[in-house]
Each structure stands twice: as C-alpha cells, then as structure tokens.
Design a protein around this motif. Sequence first.
Motif, PDB file in Angstrom:
ATOM      1  N   GLN A 153       0.829  -1.209   0.000  1.00 50.26           N
ATOM      2  CA  GLN A 153       0.000   0.000   0.000  1.00 50.26           C
ATOM      3  C   GLN A 153       0.861   1.255   0.000  1.00 50.26           C
ATOM      4  O   GLN A 153       0.602   2.193  -0.759  1.00 50.26           O
ATOM      5  CB  GLN A 153      -0.915   0.004   1.219  1.00 50.26           C
ATOM      6  CG  GLN A 153      -1.781   1.259   1.331  1.00 50.26           C
ATOM      7  CD  GLN A 153      -2.654   1.263   2.584  1.00 50.26           C
ATOM      8  OE1 GLN A 153      -2.563   0.365   3.409  1.00 50.26           O
ATOM      9  NE2 GLN A 153      -3.492   2.268   2.725  1.00 50.26           N
ATOM     10  N   LEU A 154       1.899   1.276   0.828  1.00 49.47           N
ATOM     11  CA  LEU A 154       2.719   2.470   0.959  1.00 49.47           C
ATOM     12  C   LEU A 154       3.437   2.828  -0.338  1.00 49.47           C
ATOM     13  O   LEU A 154       3.590   3.995  -0.674  1.00 49.47           O
ATOM     14  CB  LEU A 154       3.751   2.273   2.068  1.00 49.47           C
ATOM     15  CG  LEU A 154       3.232   2.288   3.505  1.00 49.47           C
ATOM     16  CD1 LEU A 154       4.306   1.790   4.457  1.00 49.47           C
ATOM     17  CD2 LEU A 154       2.790   3.697   3.897  1.00 49.47           C
ATOM     18  N   PHE A 155       3.899   1.790  -1.073  1.00 46.73           N
ATOM     19  CA  PHE A 155       4.751   2.028  -2.223  1.00 46.73           C
ATOM     20  C   PHE A 155       4.065   1.718  -3.548  1.00 46.73           C
ATOM     21  O   PHE A 155       4.720   1.480  -4.556  1.00 46.73           O
ATOM     22  CB  PHE A 155       6.036   1.207  -2.097  1.00 46.73           C
ATOM     23  CG  PHE A 155       6.868   1.597  -0.895  1.00 46.73           C
ATOM     24  CD1 PHE A 155       6.918   2.907  -0.451  1.00 46.73           C
ATOM     25  CD2 PHE A 155       7.594   0.642  -0.208  1.00 46.73           C
ATOM     26  CE1 PHE A 155       7.678   3.262   0.658  1.00 46.73           C
ATOM     27  CE2 PHE A 155       8.368   0.986   0.901  1.00 46.73           C
ATOM     28  CZ  PHE A 155       8.412   2.309   1.332  1.00 46.73           C
ATOM     29  N   THR A 162       0.577   6.512  -5.670  1.00 47.06           N
ATOM     30  CA  THR A 162      -0.035   6.803  -4.375  1.00 47.06           C
ATOM     31  C   THR A 162       0.339   8.206  -3.914  1.00 47.06           C
ATOM     32  O   THR A 162       1.492   8.610  -4.000  1.00 47.06           O
ATOM     33  CB  THR A 162       0.416   5.779  -3.308  1.00 47.06           C
ATOM     34  OG1 THR A 162       0.005   4.478  -3.714  1.00 47.06           O
ATOM     35  CG2 THR A 162      -0.183   6.105  -1.954  1.00 47.06           C
ATOM     36  N   SER A 163      -0.627   8.939  -3.427  1.00 49.22           N
ATOM     37  CA  SER A 163      -0.392  10.304  -2.954  1.00 49.22           C
ATOM     38  C   SER A 163      -0.849  10.415  -1.509  1.00 49.22           C
ATOM     39  O   SER A 163      -1.928   9.927  -1.155  1.00 49.22           O
ATOM     40  CB  SER A 163      -1.157  11.312  -3.816  1.00 49.22           C
ATOM     41  OG  SER A 163      -0.965  12.630  -3.345  1.00 49.22           O
ATOM     42  N   PRO A 222      11.326   7.077   6.288  1.00 44.49           N
ATOM     43  CA  PRO A 222      10.202   6.777   7.172  1.00 44.49           C
ATOM     44  C   PRO A 222       8.913   6.588   6.386  1.00 44.49           C
ATOM     45  O   PRO A 222       8.627   7.352   5.477  1.00 44.49           O
ATOM     46  CB  PRO A 222      10.120   8.009   8.090  1.00 44.49           C
ATOM     47  CG  PRO A 222      10.940   9.053   7.443  1.00 44.49           C
ATOM     48  CD  PRO A 222      11.938   8.378   6.559  1.00 44.49           C
ATOM     49  N   THR A 223       8.147   5.560   6.718  1.00 45.19           N
ATOM     50  CA  THR A 223       6.932   5.247   5.980  1.00 45.19           C
ATOM     51  C   THR A 223       5.669   5.652   6.714  1.00 45.19           C
ATOM     52  O   THR A 223       4.577   5.488   6.210  1.00 45.19           O
ATOM     53  CB  THR A 223       6.861   3.732   5.699  1.00 45.19           C
ATOM     54  OG1 THR A 223       7.017   3.034   6.924  1.00 45.19           O
ATOM     55  CG2 THR A 223       7.940   3.303   4.729  1.00 45.19           C
ATOM     56  N   SER A 224       5.793   6.155   7.929  1.00 41.28           N
ATOM     57  CA  SER A 224       4.616   6.580   8.679  1.00 41.28           C
ATOM     58  C   SER A 224       4.220   7.980   8.278  1.00 41.28           C
ATOM     59  O   SER A 224       5.036   8.738   7.733  1.00 41.28           O
ATOM     60  CB  SER A 224       4.886   6.526  10.172  1.00 41.28           C
ATOM     61  OG  SER A 224       5.960   7.379  10.511  1.00 41.28           O
ATOM     62  N   GLY A 225       3.002   8.371   8.567  1.00 37.18           N
ATOM     63  CA  GLY A 225       2.559   9.722   8.274  1.00 37.18           C
ATOM     64  C   GLY A 225       1.775   9.794   6.987  1.00 37.18           C
ATOM     65  O   GLY A 225       1.664   8.860   6.249  1.00 37.18           O
TER      66      GLY A 225
END
Length: 224
Positions: free
Chosen positions: A10-12, A16-17, A221-224
């Motif tokens: 999902q993150l990458f 994705t915005s 970092p992948t959070s936020g």
Amino acid sequence: MPLPAPDFAQLFAPGTSRLLPDADGSLVVRVLTGVPLSLPSGRVIAMEPLGCGAGDPAEMAFTQQVRPGTYPVVLVTVDLIGTDGGHQDSRVAAARLEIRDEPVDTWELALQPRQDTDQLADDELFGYPVDGGTGCFVDAQTFQAAGEEEDFTGQVAESIWGRPQPPAGTAPDCAPVTMSVGDNEHALVMFNTGRGDGSYPTWIGRTADGAIACFLTEPFPTSG
C-alpha cells in the motif's frame, strides 16, 4: 519481538499520494525502472557501499539465501509536491531486490548470522549503519572480490559523488548507480538513503508458498 513490517504494497504503490502532516503539500510515489544486480552465490548483503570489501562476507550476508542469478533492483521514490502543484524535491523511499515477480504474502526481517529477533525490544530492528548517505545491494562473493581491488573505496566514492549533479534549484537525481568489479558489470547497485545517515532495516518478502520474492531495504520513514 521486533517492530512489525509496514504494509509496503500500500505504501509504495505507484501513483499513491499522501498529504503531508502540516498540509504543506503532498508526497507522490514513483517506481523507477529496475537495474540488474549479479548474485553469483545468491548470498545477499545490504550495506553502505564504502565499506564493501572490508570484513567477513560470511558474517554480513543474510542467512536467507536465493538461487544464483541476475535480478533487478527497483527504487521506489517519493516526490514532494507543493501546494501550488510544483515539484519541490525527490527522495528514495525504498530499494527492492526482486527475486520473483509475484505478490508478497508475508514479510520478515532479514537476518545475519547470530542475529535473533528474540533479542529485539518492541521498538527495535536490526539494520545496517549508514554515515555516507548511501546504501547498496551486493553479493557475498562480489564483496570478497571487491576487497582485492585496488582503491575500491575510492572507486565507490567517485561513482557516488563524481557523477554530474543536477542544476541548482532542481530535484536531486534518484537514479541508482551500478558499479563493476573485475569482469562483473553488475556487481553493486547503489542508491541514496532517503533520510541520510542512520540504521536501515532490510525486509524479506515471501510469496504465499514461502518462496523469497524480494529483499526490501527501507531508507525513508513510511509513517505519516
């Protein structure tokens, strides 16, 4: 137990915005075209390239081994888009060594010999140290050969910092850098670490039947 792996799919996901926490723009994910990496032994090392050739590769290679061959290293980048829609910055979000072109079902921490996840606190991960802002993937056999090259550290430094820099005011070049060792033209694949110096974990993605699909090092970092 170590920190769990983020949801990398999902993150990458390309395109994705995500809005920045202060609403001062957004991050947009891009996936660059892969570049080949030779794995003559199938024993993978993720590390800062300036240290390549110094140390015992048997102690640095991950215990999870793959079939020897040549595999693509794909960089995931994030573009910082300002509130006016302008492109302000780009950084490497992750580097993925793709072993199989199959969906990842589970993630686990890549481990070196004598590393055990039971040793980790809830907020800890094993990772490779970086103090030059650059990481790489390399095979253990190639690592050994690099130690026999004359001034290999100087060659690495020239490959990283000797390439042409983008004009002032433009986004940095996030493209990977490939280095040769002897007759091996695809010996190292190097990349900028998105948050600079620090310690960077590497994750192994496995398919539903347990085969290794990829190694993913996550220098941003992948959070936020």
